[in-house]
Design a protein around this motif. Structure first.
Motif, PDB file in Angstrom:
ATOM      1  N   LEU A   1      -9.036  -7.219  -8.662  1.00 33.75           N
ATOM      2  CA  LEU A   1      -8.559  -6.598  -7.429  1.00 33.75           C
ATOM      3  C   LEU A   1      -9.236  -7.321  -6.281  1.00 33.75           C
ATOM      4  O   LEU A   1     -10.465  -7.449  -6.250  1.00 33.75           O
ATOM      5  N   ILE A   2      -8.426  -7.844  -5.368  1.00 43.08           N
ATOM      6  CA  ILE A   2      -8.924  -8.462  -4.139  1.00 43.08           C
ATOM      7  C   ILE A   2      -8.115  -7.858  -3.014  1.00 43.08           C
ATOM      8  O   ILE A   2      -6.904  -8.059  -2.944  1.00 43.08           O
ATOM      9  N   SER A   3      -8.789  -7.099  -2.148  1.00 41.43           N
ATOM     10  CA  SER A   3      -8.037  -6.357  -1.143  1.00 41.43           C
ATOM     11  C   SER A   3      -8.803  -6.284   0.176  1.00 41.43           C
ATOM     12  O   SER A   3     -10.031  -6.366   0.210  1.00 41.43           O
ATOM     13  N   ASP A   4      -8.054  -6.110   1.238  1.00 42.38           N
ATOM     14  CA  ASP A   4      -8.597  -5.942   2.585  1.00 42.38           C
ATOM     15  C   ASP A   4      -8.060  -4.625   3.142  1.00 42.38           C
ATOM     16  O   ASP A   4      -7.176  -4.614   3.988  1.00 42.38           O
ATOM     17  N   PRO A   5      -8.586  -3.492   2.636  1.00 44.43           N
ATOM     18  CA  PRO A   5      -8.077  -2.203   3.098  1.00 44.43           C
ATOM     19  C   PRO A   5      -8.471  -1.908   4.545  1.00 44.43           C
ATOM     20  O   PRO A   5      -9.310  -2.621   5.113  1.00 44.43           O
ATOM     21  N   PRO A   6      -7.886  -0.896   5.143  1.00 47.37           N
ATOM     22  CA  PRO A   6      -8.259  -0.532   6.510  1.00 47.37           C
ATOM     23  C   PRO A   6      -9.761  -0.270   6.639  1.00 47.37           C
ATOM     24  O   PRO A   6     -10.416   0.149   5.691  1.00 47.37           O
ATOM     25  N   PHE A   7     -10.274  -0.521   7.831  1.00 50.18           N
ATOM     26  CA  PHE A   7     -11.686  -0.293   8.101  1.00 50.18           C
ATOM     27  C   PHE A   7     -11.911   1.144   8.564  1.00 50.18           C
ATOM     28  O   PHE A   7     -10.996   1.950   8.586  1.00 50.18           O
ATOM     29  N   SER A   8     -13.110   1.429   8.983  1.00 50.08           N
ATOM     30  CA  SER A   8     -13.502   2.783   9.395  1.00 50.08           C
ATOM     31  C   SER A   8     -12.954   3.151  10.774  1.00 50.08           C
ATOM     32  O   SER A   8     -12.490   2.293  11.538  1.00 50.08           O
ATOM     33  N   GLU A   9     -13.065   4.425  11.092  1.00 54.41           N
ATOM     34  CA  GLU A   9     -12.646   4.904  12.409  1.00 54.41           C
ATOM     35  C   GLU A   9     -13.422   4.186  13.516  1.00 54.41           C
ATOM     36  O   GLU A   9     -12.861   3.839  14.551  1.00 54.41           O
ATOM     37  N   ARG A  10     -14.692   3.947  13.279  1.00 55.34           N
ATOM     38  CA  ARG A  10     -15.523   3.284  14.285  1.00 55.34           C
ATOM     39  C   ARG A  10     -14.973   1.902  14.624  1.00 55.34           C
ATOM     40  O   ARG A  10     -14.860   1.539  15.797  1.00 55.34           O
ATOM     41  N   THR A  11     -14.634   1.119  13.625  1.00 58.38           N
ATOM     42  CA  THR A  11     -14.104  -0.222  13.863  1.00 58.38           C
ATOM     43  C   THR A  11     -12.731  -0.160  14.509  1.00 58.38           C
ATOM     44  O   THR A  11     -12.455  -0.868  15.473  1.00 58.38           O
ATOM     45  N   HIS A  12     -11.857   0.702  14.003  1.00 59.92           N
ATOM     46  CA  HIS A  12     -10.513   0.807  14.580  1.00 59.92           C
ATOM     47  C   HIS A  12     -10.573   1.238  16.040  1.00 59.92           C
ATOM     48  O   HIS A  12      -9.885   0.652  16.879  1.00 59.92           O
TER      49      HIS A  12
END
Length: 194
Positions: A22-33
């Motif tokens: 599995l190689i994935s780039d899921p969404p980041f945290s609320e802080r980053t967004h």
């Protein structure tokens, strides 16, 4: 063979019983967004480029655990997730709880990248690659892998939040072998697929 499926990560791969990596780039945290979507505000030399809204929801600790619970049991080998500093410890703990050997997060540095460059503080050009493997051979004898990835940012990203092709090529090369089945449940701009 390439199989691109549209839809939510919770449903699009429901028929895949097992895979190698599995190689994935899921969404980041609320802080980053929220830091990214705040809009231009800084006066630094990197604030000149236009910023596009990320356009998808951030992840919480519960989302990370649900993701690990859904895919770790089906992953025969390496489990690699790109994330921010807020969610890296959550990925680490969820993967440890699943019985995997978890490494210290690997920095992926892209000087001048647009992640978290809005606002009034220092920018961060680093994302974290959380890597885990089963606690058995052959993964325990895989060999030494890079302790960091440093790549130049691409001039124009087609999708906000996408990773550089150079970075994803290196991760795929380092954590898989030819002929293996690799999944990316959060394909976004399909950089891993490419």
């Amino acid at each position: 063979m390439i199989d691109l499926r549209l839809g939510s990560w919770t449903e699009a791969l429901s028929d895949v019983d097992s895979f190698d990596t599995l190689i994935s780039d899921p969404p980041f945290s609320e802080r980053t967004h929220s830091g990214h979507d705040a809009g231009p505000g800084g006066r630094g030399r990197y604030d000149k480029a236009e910023s596009r809204s990320i356009g998808y929801a951030f992840w919480s600790a519960l989302d990370v655990c649900a993701f690990v619970d859904a895919f770790e049991p089906r992953c025969r080998g390496w489990f690699c997730a790109l994330t921010d500093h807020s969610l890296a410890p959550v990925f680490e703990q969820c993967l440890r709880d699943a019985g995997r050997y978890v490494f210290t997060p690997i920095p992926c540095v892209s000087p001048g990248s647009r992640v978290r460059l809005q606002g009034d503080g220092p920018s961060c050009w680093t994302t974290q690659l959380v890597v885990s493997r089963p606690k058995r051979k052959p993964w325990s004898a895989w060999g030494t892998l890079p302790g960091a990835y440093v790549v130049k940012p691409e001039r124009k990203m087609l999708v906000a939040g996408a990773k550089q092709l150079e970075l994803m090529r290196a991760i795929v090369r380092d954590y898989s072998r030819p002929g293996e089945l690799i999944v990316d449940p959060c394909a976004g701009g399909a950089t891993t697929l490419i």
